[in-house]
Design a protein around this motif. Structure first.
Motif, PDB file in Angstrom:
ATOM      1  N   LYS A 312       0.816  -1.136   0.129  1.00  0.00           N
ATOM      2  CA  LYS A 312      -0.103   0.090   0.096  1.00  0.00           C
ATOM      3  C   LYS A 312       0.814   1.252   0.046  1.00  0.00           C
ATOM      4  N   THR A 313       2.011   1.081   0.545  1.00  0.00           N
ATOM      5  CA  THR A 313       2.773   2.225   0.834  1.00  0.00           C
ATOM      6  C   THR A 313       3.302   2.942  -0.457  1.00  0.00           C
ATOM      7  N   ASP A 407      -2.865   6.169   7.248  1.00  0.00           N
ATOM      8  CA  ASP A 407      -2.451   4.872   7.328  1.00  0.00           C
ATOM      9  C   ASP A 407      -2.831   4.178   8.256  1.00  0.00           C
ATOM     10  N   GLU A 408      -3.357   2.791   7.793  1.00  0.00           N
ATOM     11  CA  GLU A 408      -3.830   2.022   9.034  1.00  0.00           C
ATOM     12  C   GLU A 408      -5.045   2.807   9.953  1.00  0.00           C
ATOM     13  N   GLY A 565       2.181  -2.459  10.268  1.00  0.00           N
ATOM     14  CA  GLY A 565       3.007  -1.848   9.239  1.00  0.00           C
ATOM     15  C   GLY A 565       4.708  -1.936   9.114  1.00  0.00           C
TER      16      GLY A 565
HETATM   17 MG    MG Z   1       1.556  -0.490   5.640  1.00  0.00          MG
END
Ligand code: MG
Ligand code: ADP
Length: 706
Positions: A312-313, A407-408, A565
């Motif tokens: 995803k990053t 994120d998350e 992550g």
């Molecule tokens: Mg991640």
């Protein structure tokens, strides 16, 4: 009695009291905790189940195992001290006798149940050593008529007694505005055509007639329940649709290609060229979906879900590059400092060579550094801002924020999401919002909870990954696990060892991690074994993480701080201690720390049954699911099965546990009806729609829109 929390009339209250609200009684607090503020909230507080107190059963006619109400005279009462102190009372109803047994009791029990008293007793009848008996039955002096309807038992909290709740609900029900908000023609279809109005449905469900089949109340298939569930789903769908329309009317900067045309290729293209890998098909597709959103002048509201390790990053980095290329700022917020730090390093290595300045914001930062960073953000020199919650603090002023990436996202509250969006209000515009999560939301949930959310899915892992083999191992076989660790180290691999999570006590977590760290250090004298936990100073945490990331440290013992992550591809073994204490999605997240490189990876779930002979059923189901699948979507589906939707979404995600009555898994027909009716209501009866949402969601509607 006034049970709602309306303030004292102004005329009567002394001036001082007008400023300071009266202290709340414990009962009021308990009511608020239950969300019971308005009359309508009380009216909509429906029973969990019912007790039948309408009938008295003769003991001679009752069967063992039945829950019955009997009425009779107390013929004997004594406190016996055998294995433990207990109150034994014998009641005779003329047909037979029954022993009442109380292990916990007060003097008042004894008083009410004194010899000669005529009492009504309700409980489960069992055949005991001394004849038939009831353990801890409900009882009261026999007086007055039997109730005409079933007695409701309400969900309660904080020891709030049923009697109190019953009275409160009754008066709320009497006072609340229960006028219909759904036009009759909407109800004239299918199962809703039954005659129950909202008022009738509520009155019935609070006090059903004794001839009602309890089964239809318990499984909520009764038409009155159907009516209420339809109402609830409609409220939810309308409110989602409203949010969607509000957003569609908002404006965001259209991020259309480079601000300064000329030279050669875009930042995105340059970034793609510099990456050490090629995008997967899924990354490409999702990247295109996001790019298409960013080009529009309507704010994007997109959830990017992809299993742990799906990459995803880089998708986020590409979106950031597009934004910065267009001359705007992008913010990336991560839930933990370790994760934010990792993103910072990675994105810095990708974007700095392209001439992009990245600022870094975190709570633990030194004031001087912080001031410098804030200046970079405010002047617009920093195209990208990465950090923890620090990014949304008041002091942070963006020059021109156009894209916010979270994120998350499931680790953030709704309020924090709103705060990030409000960082850009210049000219009434909103930033685009990209939320990322590795905890996928099952499709039915996504559709109904997030009508206002577009979802992109990374359904493909980068190539060359091998499936993680998961084993469940009894804690007694720890030594074998340690041998396995030695073998892995000999092959140059690295290992995570995660220690238990004990919710109430961070300090026990710590003891555990420290002890394990010590034991492993002794067992593995030739290699570096590190320790990571949340109480460590940030600098130390970072130092440990980078030793591990660089491969200097072979084993990292950690509490769950590494849960989200963290990316160290050379780590190929994950040991989770007391795996039985973790939730399913958390286990999956933890396991996702390995299997990120080309080496075959494994996950060992160490469990301990404590004093019990074996693990509980739920824990076993979780561990079994972990062994059987590596697929995050399947894990999410099983989690839903084990826990139910309310819990999966959690109050954090949904703003509140929003569906109290309807069940998205089973009430699909009602959901379909509500999805169809919602836009018609909004278009043709906007005022009724508004009232409907207010009635059902009250103050929570705003949260839904976040
Ligand atoms: Mg991640
Ligand atoms: P997550 O989706 O869990 O956030 P990451 O973005 O951390 O996953 O990516 C996991 C790892 O896979 C990282 O080391 C990343 O550099 C690598 N990666 C991402 N995309 C690809 C790809 N297309 N090919 C190979 N490796 C990739």
């Amino acid at each position: 009695m006034n049970l709602t929390s309306s303030p004292a009339p102004a005329a009567l209250a002394p001036p001082a009291a007008a400023k300071k609200p009266l202290p709340k009684s414990p009962a009021q607090k308990a009511m608020e905790k239950l969300g019971l503020r308005r009359d309508i909230d009380l009216a909509l507080h429906l029973p969990l189940r019912y007790e039948d107190e309408t009938r008295i059963v003769r003991l001679a006619d009752a069967r063992d195992g039945e829950v019955v109400q009997i009425e009779g005279r107390v013929v004997h009462s004594e406190i016996m001290i055998r294995a433990r102190r207990q109150l034994l009372v014998t009641v005779d109803d003329g047909s037979d006798t029954c022993l009442l047994r109380f292990l916990n009791f007060y003097p008042s029990h004894q008083k009410t149940l004194s010899v000669g008293a005529q009492v009504r007793v309700r409980g489960e009848l069992r055949g005991g050593f001394l004849g038939r008996e009831m353990m801890h039955p409900h009882f009261k002096l026999a007086a007055g008529d039997l109730p005409a309807g079933l007695t409701p038992v309400y969900p309660t909290s904080g020891g709030l007694p049923q009697v109190y709740l019953r009275k409160a609900v009754l008066s709320g029900l009497a006072r609340a505005d229960l006028n219909e908000t759904i036009p009759p023609q909407f109800l004239s279809q299918n199962m809703l055509q039954r005659i129950y109005s909202l008022r009738e449905a509520l009155q019935f469900l609070h006090h059903p007639t004794p001839d009602t089949a309890l089964q239809t109340l318990e499984d909520r298939s009764h038409p009155a329940w159907q009516r209420l569930k339809a109402e609830e789903l409609l409220a939810q769908q309308i409110s989602q649709l409203q949010a969607r329309r509000v957003r569609a009317a908002m404006r965001a900067p259209a991020l259309n290609g480079p601000a300064m045309r000329g030279t050669h290729c875009t930042l995105q293209e340059q970034l793609l060229e510099r990456l050490p890998f090629r995008l997967t098909g899924a990354q490409q597709r999702v990247g295109d979906e996001i790019a298409a959103d960013l080009k529009k002048n309507v704010p994007m509201h997109r959830l990017l879900q992809g299993d742990v390790g799906s990459g995803k990053t880089v998708v986020a980095a590409l979106a950031a590059a597009r934004c910065i290329d267009a001359g705007w700022q992008c913010a990336l917020m991560a839930p933990t400092e370790i994760l934010a730090d990792q993103h910072f390093r990675k994105l810095l290595s990708w974007l700095e060579p392209l001439g992009i300045t990245t600022a870094w914001l975190t709570g633990s930062q030194k004031p001087k550094e912080r001031r410098q960073m804030l200046a970079l953000v405010e002047s617009g020199e920093a195209g990208l801002v990465i950090g923890t919650h620090a990014v949304i603090q008041d002091k942070v002023v963006f020059r021109n924020l156009a894209l916010a990436i979270i994120d998350e996202q499931h680790r953030f509250g709704v309020a924090q999401r709103l705060a990030l969006r409000s960082k850009m209000t210049e000219g009434g515009e909103e930033p685009h919002l990209l939320m990322m999560t590795a905890t996928p939301i099952p499709r039915t949930l996504a559709m109904s909870y997030y009508a206002d959310l577009d979802v992109s899915t990374l359904d493909e892992l980068p190539p060359g990954r091998t499936a993680i083999v998961t084993k469940v191992v009894n804690d007694a076989r720890r030594d074998e696990v340690i041998s396995r660790i030695r073998a892995q180290i000999a092959e140059g691999r690295q290992i995570y060892w995660v220690c238990p999570l004990i919710e109430e006590s961070e300090s026990i977590d710590l003891v555990n991690a420290t002890q394990t760290h010590q034991a492993l250090s002794e067992a593995l004298p030739d290699v570096m074994v590190g320790l990571l936990h949340s109480r460590m100073p940030v600098a130390e945490k970072k130092a440990v993480m980078s030793l591990f990331a660089e491969g200097v440290m072979a084993v990292l013992v950690s509490t769950t701080v590494i849960e989200v992550g963290v990316d160290v591809p050379n780590a190929s073994l994950m040991v989770i201690e007391h795996a039985e204490r973790f939730g399913l999605s958390q286990l999956h997240q933890l396991r996702g720390r390995v299997g990120r490189g080309a080496a075959a990876s494994a996950c060992v779930l160490l469990y301990s049954t404590g004093d019990a002979p074996r693990l509980g059923e739920v824990a076993r189901a979780r561990l079994k699911a972990m062994v059987e699948t590596n697929d995050g979507f399947e894990i999410a589906r099983r989690d839903l099965e084990i826990r139910g939707p309310g819990e999966v979404l959690g109050a954090r995600q949904s703003g509140a546990a929003l569906l109290r009555f309807a069940d998205l898994q089973t009430d699909t027909a009602l959901l379909a009806w509500a999805r169809e009716a919602a836009p018609l209501m909004l278009d043709r009866y906007p005022e009724l729609a508004e009232r409907h949402v207010l009635r059902w969601l009250g103050g929570k509607a705003e949260f839904l829109k976040a």
